[in-house]
Design an enzyme around this catalytic site. Structure first.
Site, PDB file in Angstrom:
ATOM      1  N   HIS A  26      22.971  35.739  12.087  1.00 36.96           N
ATOM      2  CA  HIS A  26      23.549  34.575  12.877  1.00 36.96           C
ATOM      3  C   HIS A  26      23.109  33.395  12.399  1.00 36.96           C
ATOM      4  O   HIS A  26      21.806  32.874  11.935  1.00 36.96           O
ATOM      5  CB  HIS A  26      22.936  34.578  14.346  1.00 36.96           C
ATOM      6  CG  HIS A  26      23.399  35.584  15.384  1.00 36.96           C
ATOM      7  ND1 HIS A  26      24.330  35.263  16.369  1.00 36.96           N
ATOM      8  CD2 HIS A  26      23.588  36.958  15.136  1.00 36.96           C
ATOM      9  CE1 HIS A  26      24.862  36.180  16.962  1.00 36.96           C
ATOM     10  NE2 HIS A  26      24.102  37.226  16.327  1.00 36.96           N
ATOM     11  N   HIS A  41      19.283  47.658  13.611  1.00 35.34           N
ATOM     12  CA  HIS A  41      20.134  46.490  13.353  1.00 35.34           C
ATOM     13  C   HIS A  41      20.792  46.074  12.048  1.00 35.34           C
ATOM     14  O   HIS A  41      21.981  45.592  11.951  1.00 35.34           O
ATOM     15  CB  HIS A  41      18.939  45.256  13.683  1.00 35.34           C
ATOM     16  CG  HIS A  41      19.720  43.749  13.490  1.00 35.34           C
ATOM     17  ND1 HIS A  41      20.457  43.492  14.638  1.00 35.34           N
ATOM     18  CD2 HIS A  41      19.504  42.960  12.780  1.00 35.34           C
ATOM     19  CE1 HIS A  41      20.859  42.224  14.370  1.00 35.34           C
ATOM     20  NE2 HIS A  41      20.298  42.012  13.441  1.00 35.34           N
ATOM     21  N   TYR A  51      17.159  37.451  24.580  1.00 33.20           N
ATOM     22  CA  TYR A  51      15.998  38.450  23.797  1.00 33.20           C
ATOM     23  C   TYR A  51      15.036  37.375  22.871  1.00 33.20           C
ATOM     24  O   TYR A  51      14.114  37.721  22.379  1.00 33.20           O
ATOM     25  CB  TYR A  51      16.282  39.648  23.468  1.00 33.20           C
ATOM     26  CG  TYR A  51      17.365  39.501  22.346  1.00 33.20           C
ATOM     27  CD1 TYR A  51      16.994  39.021  20.830  1.00 33.20           C
ATOM     28  CD2 TYR A  51      18.560  39.935  22.244  1.00 33.20           C
ATOM     29  CE1 TYR A  51      17.872  39.027  19.805  1.00 33.20           C
ATOM     30  CE2 TYR A  51      19.469  39.901  21.229  1.00 33.20           C
ATOM     31  CZ  TYR A  51      19.207  39.266  19.909  1.00 33.20           C
ATOM     32  OH  TYR A  51      19.873  39.100  18.898  1.00 33.20           O
ATOM     33  N   GLU A  52      15.866  36.334  22.538  1.00 29.20           N
ATOM     34  CA  GLU A  52      14.962  35.479  21.636  1.00 29.20           C
ATOM     35  C   GLU A  52      13.827  34.521  22.662  1.00 29.20           C
ATOM     36  O   GLU A  52      13.426  33.743  22.043  1.00 29.20           O
ATOM     37  CB  GLU A  52      15.831  34.385  20.912  1.00 29.20           C
ATOM     38  CG  GLU A  52      16.628  35.174  20.161  1.00 29.20           C
ATOM     39  CD  GLU A  52      17.708  34.174  19.387  1.00 29.20           C
ATOM     40  OE1 GLU A  52      17.529  33.581  18.619  1.00 29.20           O
ATOM     41  OE2 GLU A  52      18.900  34.386  19.595  1.00 29.20           O
ATOM     42  N   ALA A 106      28.946  41.873  18.452  1.00 26.77           N
ATOM     43  CA  ALA A 106      28.836  43.252  18.003  1.00 26.77           C
ATOM     44  C   ALA A 106      28.251  44.131  19.212  1.00 26.77           C
ATOM     45  O   ALA A 106      27.489  43.755  20.039  1.00 26.77           O
ATOM     46  CB  ALA A 106      27.698  43.472  16.980  1.00 26.77           C
ATOM     47  N   SER A 135      26.862  38.707  15.757  1.00 20.71           N
ATOM     48  CA  SER A 135      26.144  39.439  14.706  1.00 20.71           C
ATOM     49  C   SER A 135      27.073  39.821  13.581  1.00 20.71           C
ATOM     50  O   SER A 135      28.040  40.592  13.722  1.00 20.71           O
ATOM     51  CB  SER A 135      25.458  40.719  15.262  1.00 20.71           C
ATOM     52  OG  SER A 135      24.378  40.259  16.104  1.00 20.71           O
ATOM     53  N   MET A 166      24.108  42.694  23.949  1.00 20.74           N
ATOM     54  CA  MET A 166      23.315  41.659  24.430  1.00 20.74           C
ATOM     55  C   MET A 166      23.611  40.076  24.654  1.00 20.74           C
ATOM     56  O   MET A 166      22.780  39.592  24.580  1.00 20.74           O
ATOM     57  CB  MET A 166      21.924  42.024  23.492  1.00 20.74           C
ATOM     58  CG  MET A 166      21.452  43.315  23.447  1.00 20.74           C
ATOM     59  SD  MET A 166      20.158  43.320  22.138  1.00 20.74           S
ATOM     60  CE  MET A 166      19.975  45.054  22.053  1.00 20.74           C
ATOM     61  N   SER A 167      24.515  39.981  24.523  1.00 23.34           N
ATOM     62  CA  SER A 167      25.286  38.528  24.823  1.00 23.34           C
ATOM     63  C   SER A 167      26.400  38.460  25.527  1.00 23.34           C
ATOM     64  O   SER A 167      26.690  39.134  26.451  1.00 23.34           O
ATOM     65  CB  SER A 167      25.465  38.110  23.449  1.00 23.34           C
ATOM     66  OG  SER A 167      26.570  38.832  23.152  1.00 23.34           O
TER      67      SER A 167
END
Ligand code: HPA
Length: 265
Positions: free
Chosen positions: A55, A240, A79-80, A107, A25, A205-206
């Protein structure tokens, strides 16, 4: 059906990347430093498109400081609503194309104790280990079980080289444990207390599924978090916009560390 690696090879011809760099991010600016870049939008090489602001959703093939690299500008996240296999497709393709190293960036939120040595927004953290709280694992369901060892998932020798690279650029580099949650809601104060208790220094989250897939494919891994916000005892709000904003302001420091790292691989 053609694989992602075959699509990429069709477009690039003879090109063996030394490393795959994945830019998280707000960190996409490093892609501008890739020389003689061939730009491959994710959709054109069979990679799923990303829906997240910050992104870009494209893969660049070229040279960074003279080293052949694939640079993934943006990634897809659980989450997508993506399947975990889609989140690691680029890592697997890079391995098939001959890459030896996976450099991940993300991030993340730093987790502080309210102490003077707490992280501050914009700090860089080298990931030393992870906690996988995504509920996913990219190795589930493979035709045979892959019992991949993750003791030194974040390669100790590459970590030493990363510290050296950071020192050469004059940018301080923290080191710690990254916890991955599925998101996309940010953490509650109770979740932060729990994460602090179990030894997390940052939360995001990644990255974790990608690192597991990279180790499964035999890639050596180095990973960095840009701490865009810091969770303190008592709770902190997170948004965000702030993540993107701090990410793009501090991004050039991480980019400098990566440019110093790549020739040392
Ligand atoms: N939590 C989870 N993901 C994040 C955060 C956070 O605080 N900051 C940036 N990505």
């Amino acid at each position: 059906m053609r694989t992602v690696a075959q699509h990429i090879a069709d477009r690039l011809g003879q090109f063996t990347p030394k490393a795959l760099l994945t830019l998280g991010s707000g960190l996409g600016a490093l892609a501008n430093d890739v020389e003689d870049a061939t730009v491959l939008p994710f959709g054109e090489v069979g990679l799923p498109d990303t829906t997240v602001p910050g992104h870009e959703g494209r893969l660049l093939a070229g040279h960074l400081e003279g080293v052949p690299v694939l640079c993934q500008q943006g990634r897809v996240h659980l989450y997508e609503g993506r399947d975990v296999s889609e989140t690691v497709a680029c890592v697997r393709a890079a391995a098939e194309l001959g890459a030896e190293v996976f450099i991940a960036t993300n991030a993340a939120g730093g987790i502080g104790d309210g102490a003077p040595e707490d992280p501050t927004p914009g700090d860089l953290m080298l990931i030393a280990d992870h906690l996988n709280f995504t509920g996913e694992n990219p190795l589930i369901g493979l035709p045979t079980p892959h019992f991949v060892d993750l003791k030194d998932a974040y390669d100790p020798q590459l970590r030493a080289v990363a510290r050296e690279a950071a020192q050469a650029t004059g940018h301080p580099l923290r080191e710690g444990v990254y916890a991955a949650l599925r998101g996309p809601s940010f953490e509650t104060p109770a979740e932060i207390t729990w994460l602090r208790t179990v030894g997390a220094n940052a939360v995001g989250m990644s990255t974790v599924p990608e690192v597991i897939a990279a180790r499964d494919a035999g890639l050596r891994v180095a990973a960095f978090s840009l701490l865009t916000n810091v969770h303190l005892p008592g709770g902190s709000t997170t948004d965000h916009e702030e993540v993107i904003d701090v990410g793009s302001k501090a991004g050039p420091r991480l980019a400098a560390v990566l440019r110093a790292l790549v020739p040392r691989l």
